[in-house]
Design an enzyme around this catalytic site. Structure first.
Site, PDB file in Angstrom:
ATOM      1  N   CYS A 125      -5.645  -6.076   4.053  1.00 26.80           N
ATOM      2  CA  CYS A 125      -5.717  -4.609   3.744  1.00 26.80           C
ATOM      3  C   CYS A 125      -6.339  -3.733   5.123  1.00 26.80           C
ATOM      4  O   CYS A 125      -7.496  -4.074   5.423  1.00 26.80           O
ATOM      5  CB  CYS A 125      -6.760  -4.262   2.701  1.00 26.80           C
ATOM      6  SG  CYS A 125      -6.878  -2.466   2.351  1.00 26.80           S
ATOM      7  N   TRP A 149      -7.220  -7.589  -7.342  1.00 22.86           N
ATOM      8  CA  TRP A 149      -8.020  -8.554  -6.603  1.00 22.86           C
ATOM      9  C   TRP A 149      -8.579  -9.537  -7.351  1.00 22.86           C
ATOM     10  O   TRP A 149      -9.563  -9.200  -8.248  1.00 22.86           O
ATOM     11  CB  TRP A 149      -8.758  -7.725  -5.605  1.00 22.86           C
ATOM     12  CG  TRP A 149      -7.933  -6.806  -4.754  1.00 22.86           C
ATOM     13  CD1 TRP A 149      -7.831  -5.264  -4.984  1.00 22.86           C
ATOM     14  CD2 TRP A 149      -7.071  -6.969  -3.815  1.00 22.86           C
ATOM     15  NE1 TRP A 149      -7.226  -4.853  -4.195  1.00 22.86           N
ATOM     16  CE2 TRP A 149      -6.689  -5.668  -3.295  1.00 22.86           C
ATOM     17  CE3 TRP A 149      -6.626  -8.178  -3.072  1.00 22.86           C
ATOM     18  CZ2 TRP A 149      -5.526  -5.683  -2.029  1.00 22.86           C
ATOM     19  CZ3 TRP A 149      -5.616  -8.097  -2.099  1.00 22.86           C
ATOM     20  CH2 TRP A 149      -5.336  -6.974  -1.743  1.00 22.86           C
ATOM     21  N   VAL A 152      -7.650  -0.753  -8.813  1.00 21.10           N
ATOM     22  CA  VAL A 152      -8.981  -1.670  -8.101  1.00 21.10           C
ATOM     23  C   VAL A 152      -8.465  -1.783  -6.908  1.00 21.10           C
ATOM     24  O   VAL A 152      -7.543  -2.590  -6.527  1.00 21.10           O
ATOM     25  CB  VAL A 152      -8.977  -2.915  -9.057  1.00 21.10           C
ATOM     26  CG1 VAL A 152     -10.126  -3.589  -8.412  1.00 21.10           C
ATOM     27  CG2 VAL A 152      -9.289  -2.733 -10.692  1.00 21.10           C
ATOM     28  N   TYR A 160       2.861   3.640   5.445  1.00 26.97           N
ATOM     29  CA  TYR A 160       2.889   3.292   3.925  1.00 26.97           C
ATOM     30  C   TYR A 160       4.058   4.490   3.529  1.00 26.97           C
ATOM     31  O   TYR A 160       4.756   4.156   2.495  1.00 26.97           O
ATOM     32  CB  TYR A 160       1.753   3.583   3.292  1.00 26.97           C
ATOM     33  CG  TYR A 160       0.815   2.486   3.505  1.00 26.97           C
ATOM     34  CD1 TYR A 160       0.807   1.260   2.403  1.00 26.97           C
ATOM     35  CD2 TYR A 160       0.005   2.157   4.421  1.00 26.97           C
ATOM     36  CE1 TYR A 160       0.103   0.363   2.603  1.00 26.97           C
ATOM     37  CE2 TYR A 160      -0.651   0.952   4.565  1.00 26.97           C
ATOM     38  CZ  TYR A 160      -0.642   0.014   3.456  1.00 26.97           C
ATOM     39  OH  TYR A 160      -1.429  -1.145   3.625  1.00 26.97           O
TER      40      TYR A 160
END
Ligand SMILES: N[C@@H](CCC(=O)N[C@@H](CS)C(=O)NCC(=O)O)C(=O)O
Length: 343
Positions: free
Chosen positions: A54, A87, A120, A185
């Site tokens: 990430c 995650w 999350v 993105y």
């Protein structure tokens, strides 16, 4: 569970229907020197949870290394592949984070607020004694590392957000965030052709501006590494591996822009940057998790990463990477990037 799906339960099926929108962090408490939100800076109290895939979490990885916060703030690294509970700690023994004792990051979110309907996300900072999520505010976390965690910085830590340059740093970061960090993105998860084309245009217009800016200066602001460089780096280092193909940002590759490619290599080779990057995690995550835009889940073999280690010659521009400070020491035992993640 997907990145663009922060506001959606399952982004995989939604990309084609809703415009891409990045949610801002819901849990925005700050960990500060004076503890005004109830979370004082304290060595050993908090755990930083990241995915090395990430880009937003990777800011925190770089900043933690540069500032030497490794002893004060421990690190949990998630599996690059989320499942339907998001995650998870499947890289650890018994699929459990050894310090928090949880299998899913969502358990820390639940401790903090039961039934929280949002996504999350990483990065997340968790309070170890209570097991509660403190913050997932990725825009704030690293600024607080730089300015609030100073008592725990290593000797020789750089000033990543120097007071006299903050206005300029903020301005540069704003354009980079909108058009580059988030622009890729917006292109990758565009709901339609016009949105995609607008995002694509923004990405390359901004990259061209940044490239011009960096032609005769080593770093984005001032003559030392700042937060602005960290934030540009985390997108550039992913560019050819994922954004060029998977997100269709394919006017040109990073390696085709001599200035940006040398700048990115310079940072990659600076202790604290490249030693946090796991290209394997990056590729696995993007190509296998975003099944809406890559339904086969096939992970491309390329690109050839060996160029990341070649000479960049940016020293010739001068600059003092760490200002009056020094580079960070070696990577902590257990936090090294495995062979498969390196060029
Ligand atoms: N969307 C996050 C920003 C960070 C982020 O997007 N992280 C991604 C990984 S690169 C993530 O964890 N996405 C899962 C999700 O937001 O549900 C937020 O709103 O705070």
């Amino acid at each position: 569970m997907n990145d663009p799906a922060s506001t959606e339960p399952d982004g995989n099926t939604e990309y084609g229907h809703k415009p891409f929108k990045r949610s801002s962090g819901h849990f925005a408490d700050r960990i500060t020197a004076d503890g005004r939100d109830g979370w004082p800076v304290e060595a050993g109290r908090y755990r930083l949870v990241v995915s090395r895939a990430c880009p937003w979490a990777s800011r925190a990885l770089v900043s933690r290394r540069l500032l030497g916060l490794e002893d004060a703030l421990s690190l949990a690294v998630t599996d690059p592949l989320q499942d339907d509970r998001s995650w998870r700690f499947t890289l650890d023994e018994d699929d459990r984070d050894p310090v928090l004792g949880i299998k899913y990051l969502s358990e820390a979110y639940d401790e903090r607020e039961s039934g929280y309907p949002g996504g999350v996300s990483v990065p997340a900072v968790v309070d170890i004694p209570s097991g509660k999520l403190v913050t997932n505010d990725y825009q704030r976390i690293t600024l607080d590392f730089a300015t609030e965690w100073t008592a725990l910085h290593r000797p020789g830590a750089p000033d990543l957000y120097p007071e006299p340059l903050r206005e300029e740093i903020d301005e540069v970061m704003e354009g980079v965030y909108r058009d580059v960090n988030n622009g890729v993105y917006r292109a990758g998860f565009a709901a339609g052709q016009p949105e995609y084309e607008a995002a694509y245009t923004d990405v390359f217009r901004r990259l061209d501006l940044v490239s011009q800016r960096l032609a005769d200066r080593r770093y984005l602001v001032g003559d030392t590494i700042t937060e602005a460089d960290i934030r540009l780096f985390t997108t550039l280092v992913r560019f050819d591996a994922v954004y060029h193909g998977h997100f269709k940002c394919n006017r040109s590759k990073l390696t085709e822009d001599p200035v940006l490619w040398a700048y990115a290599r310079d940072l990659y080779q600076t202790p604290g940057f490249g030693d946090t990057v796991d290209f394997h995690h990056i590729k696995q995550h993007y190509y296998r998790v975003h099944t809406g835009i890559n339904p086969t889940g096939i992970v491309p073999v390329g690109p050839d990463l060996s160029g990341w280690l070649t000479a960049h010659h940016r020293e010739q521009l001068g600059g003092r990477p760490f200002g009056d400070g020094t580079p960070p020491g070696p990577v902590r035992a257990g936090e090294e990037i495995p062979e498969e993640g390196r060029p």
